[in-house]
Design a protein around this motif. Sequence first.
Motif, PDB file in Angstrom:
ATOM      1  N   VAL A 294       0.888  -1.160   0.000  1.00  0.00           N
ATOM      2  CA  VAL A 294       0.000   0.000   0.000  1.00  0.00           C
ATOM      3  C   VAL A 294       0.930   1.215   0.000  1.00  0.00           C
ATOM      4  CG1 VAL A 294      -1.758   1.303   1.243  1.00  0.00           C
ATOM      5  CG2 VAL A 294      -1.849  -1.191   1.231  1.00  0.00           C
ATOM      6  N   VAL A 295       0.863   2.025  -1.068  1.00  0.00           N
ATOM      7  CA  VAL A 295       1.768   3.174  -1.173  1.00  0.00           C
ATOM      8  C   VAL A 295       0.987   4.477  -1.005  1.00  0.00           C
ATOM      9  CG1 VAL A 295       3.347   1.900  -2.667  1.00  0.00           C
ATOM     10  CG2 VAL A 295       1.570   3.321  -3.694  1.00  0.00           C
ATOM     11  N   GLY A 296       1.723   5.551  -0.737  1.00  0.00           N
ATOM     12  CA  GLY A 296       1.099   6.865  -0.600  1.00  0.00           C
ATOM     13  C   GLY A 296       0.115   6.940   0.554  1.00  0.00           C
ATOM     14  N   ALA A 297       0.329   6.118   1.600  1.00  0.00           N
ATOM     15  CA  ALA A 297      -0.563   6.115   2.762  1.00  0.00           C
ATOM     16  C   ALA A 297      -0.016   7.127   3.775  1.00  0.00           C
ATOM     17  CB  ALA A 297      -0.641   4.718   3.373  1.00  0.00           C
ATOM     18  N   THR A 298      -0.442   8.373   3.641  1.00  0.00           N
ATOM     19  CA  THR A 298       0.124   9.482   4.408  1.00  0.00           C
ATOM     20  C   THR A 298       0.179   9.208   5.909  1.00  0.00           C
ATOM     21  OG1 THR A 298      -0.975  10.814   2.758  1.00  0.00           O
ATOM     22  CG2 THR A 298       0.031  11.999   4.572  1.00  0.00           C
ATOM     23  N   ASP A 299      -0.894   8.608   6.448  1.00  0.00           N
ATOM     24  CA  ASP A 299      -0.952   8.413   7.901  1.00  0.00           C
ATOM     25  C   ASP A 299      -0.094   7.250   8.391  1.00  0.00           C
ATOM     26  OD1 ASP A 299      -2.658  10.533   8.020  1.00  0.00           O
ATOM     27  OD2 ASP A 299      -4.474   9.296   7.913  1.00  0.00           O
ATOM     28  N   ALA A 300       0.587   6.563   7.477  1.00  0.00           N
ATOM     29  CA  ALA A 300       1.410   5.415   7.881  1.00  0.00           C
ATOM     30  C   ALA A 300       2.552   5.838   8.786  1.00  0.00           C
ATOM     31  CB  ALA A 300       1.949   4.692   6.654  1.00  0.00           C
TER      32      ALA A 300
END
Lengths: 88, 561
Positions: free
Chosen positions: B202-208
């Motif tokens: 899962v890419v671009g998951a800001t809250d990661a």
Amino acid sequence: MAERTVRIGSSHGLHARPAKLFTQAASSSGASVTLAKGSGKPVNAASILGVISLGVDHGDYVTLTADGDNAEQVLDDLAELLVTDHDE
Amino acid sequence: MTSSTPALVSGTGIGQGVAIGVVARMSDPLPPPADSPSTRTQADEAERARTSLRIVARELESRGQAAGGAARDVLEAQAMMAEDPMLSEAIDEALAAGKTAERAVFEAFASFRDQLAAMGGYLGERAADLDDVSQRVIADLGGVPAPGVPSPEHPFVLVARDLAPADTAMLDLDKVLGLVTSDGGPTSHTAILAREKSIVAVVGATDATGLADGTVVILDAASGTVIANPTDQQKADAERRIAERQAAAVAPVTPGALADGTAIPLLANLGSSAGAQAAADAGAEGVGLFRTEFLFLDAGGTAPTIEQQREHYLRLLQAFPGKKVVVRVLDAGADKPLQFLNDAHEENPALGLRGLRALRASEDILREQLTALAQADAATQAELWVMAPMVSTVEETGYFVGLARECGIRTAGVMVEVPSAALLADRVLGRADFASIGTNDLTQYTLAADRMLGSVAALQDPWHPAVLRLVGEVGAAGAAVGKPVGICGEAAADPLLAVVLVGLGATSLSMSTPALTDVRASLLNYTIDEARQLAEIALAADGAAESRAAVAAAALSMKEA
């Protein structure tokens, strides 16, 4: 001081693997070797950073110089490396 | 610093996989060392710097030995950077000015880094390699662990801002259950790696950034979500889906088809005949895009002879008896320069003398390639189709098809990568036997966004309804004249977008070999009517993100209904 001008044979220029092979060879030759692109400023050929930052591409002309006991032999070997295509 | 762990993090899923595991975070970069005067002697500082540089160089070399292949070259080059004589001079100068070893190393690397970054392109990427070495040396000086990819003993879910090529070289992929990044989009290096190696991501998951080390997470690439601290029910559900996917992966491969039995042949993209067997084993029903550039790059300063080419094409065609193999003639230009084809410098290589335009200017090379292909075709049982890249007019289509027939090619078509060819697809397909849509270039030209330029990467998204509308034009033209319309390019490897492309009229899909299993499974979930409904929803969206989200939601409700 010996000097040699050759044309780069590697299809991806003097980057990545060819730059590494060339710098390793220059460094282990025991001679003091410089490399210049065209009429530009020479860099220490044993410095991978210096060699990479010249931005040498396929077909560019480069000039090698060497100082040392077997400068001619060293340049023969290095010139051979530069005209060969190492990229698969 | 403590922050509460977010329960659910959303981003863009790559593929359809599910993974469950414990988070290991890629550590954040070290802060710049303070620029305060050293309390040691200059000789002491010099000794400290030399020792750490040597330790890091040896460590990189031994990692290179362990990694092998192309990663070894990258790591050995990095080791040489650590002990570079010009770098060493720059460090000595900074030490002479009374700086600490940490600060001297930092400044010396930074100055070379800035030089390389300013040169851009390939050299710009080497700047990241240099940063990595610098961080390792500074970490060693401070006696702290080097930032970068973690290497716990147990399998883990890697959470990072984004992965650089050098990071992935260090990564033990056998232990990576999944990848989550807070930066980077569907075309980032991480996404490409995930597709190539079939890693759940899962890419671009800001809250990661809020996911702490040791947290148990479920990654669901199909919905683009990461669930932190899942319930027992959620865990059981994820484990069931993982088991189902494993069963599907080892199930006998079937020809590509929709739920209603509509056949959608699934083909492989290959760059050399070496990957042919692996593609056939993974159930590829032929080759949808065989790139021939490497034959010409390897040959050095001149084009390979007809005999050399024929031998290579024979090896390729022999791997696919009775099956379709679509070969693209040489695709070169100022961005992929071949001295004997186009040696001129161009300000805008993507808009220059490339693809068929360049071949037409050196027609001998094109004739020789077509002749070698026709000879190989005559000697084997495969069904050879040949297509031209970068065709922009009906006239060019007629030129290529005419020349191909003259040289003995039975089936000749064109790639649709330029909007003009898509808009006049009815007339293009009047002359060509088939069309194959190159979605990467079609997106680049439709959105006027350079594929190679990171700053406009967000525009390089084939879900954009403008791109899909052009695909629909070609699909409709193909249906009207009864000629095949294939897709080759990253878009066909996206399992949900693949369904949309079929809904827009694609009759076959070609992708890199690892993507075949997921796309095959995805197509089996939808009928042709459902695919068309999803295509309508995608076309009605305002932008790429809206299109992807609307189709994902509609697909989910179709399956729940």
